[in-house]
Design a protein around this motif. Sequence first.
Motif: not given
Length: 147
Positions: A70-74, A80-81, A101-104, A124-125
């Motif tokens: 999972t990504l929790r974007a800045f 961009p991600f 989170e924004n993404i899995v 970096s994202f």
Amino acid sequence: MKIDELNWKILKCLQNNARMSNAEIGRQVGITSPAVSERIKKMEDAEIIQGYTTFISPFEVGYQLKALITLRAFMGMLKPFLEKVKTYDEVVNCYRITGNENIVMEVVLKNQKHLESFIDQLISFGETKTQIVLSHVVKHSEIKALE
């Protein structure tokens, strides 16, 4: 497009085996092969059927790890991600989700070193969390008619 009971029977056959011949589907659902073909074509045109694919076992072709990341974007990094993720060979599925989170992403990796290097690209994202998949409990479950 209305999906009647016959179309659902055809979809069930295709979900169980996308390589099943129209003649075999026809035998199972009680219509002719040309009628099956016509119904399938209409469902493809309506984008109910969105394609046919082959599922490959990542482990049988050399990958040692499957993970959910999972990504929790800045702030400002989500867009961009969303473009960059399309270029990652490791990503087999990616979903934009609600919640913290924004993404899995579902990813396949050669080994732990590969996982580390992949996470290094993601940080970096935003902030990542990784879960290693131990086994597949439900696999490509059939989509059934609404009741």
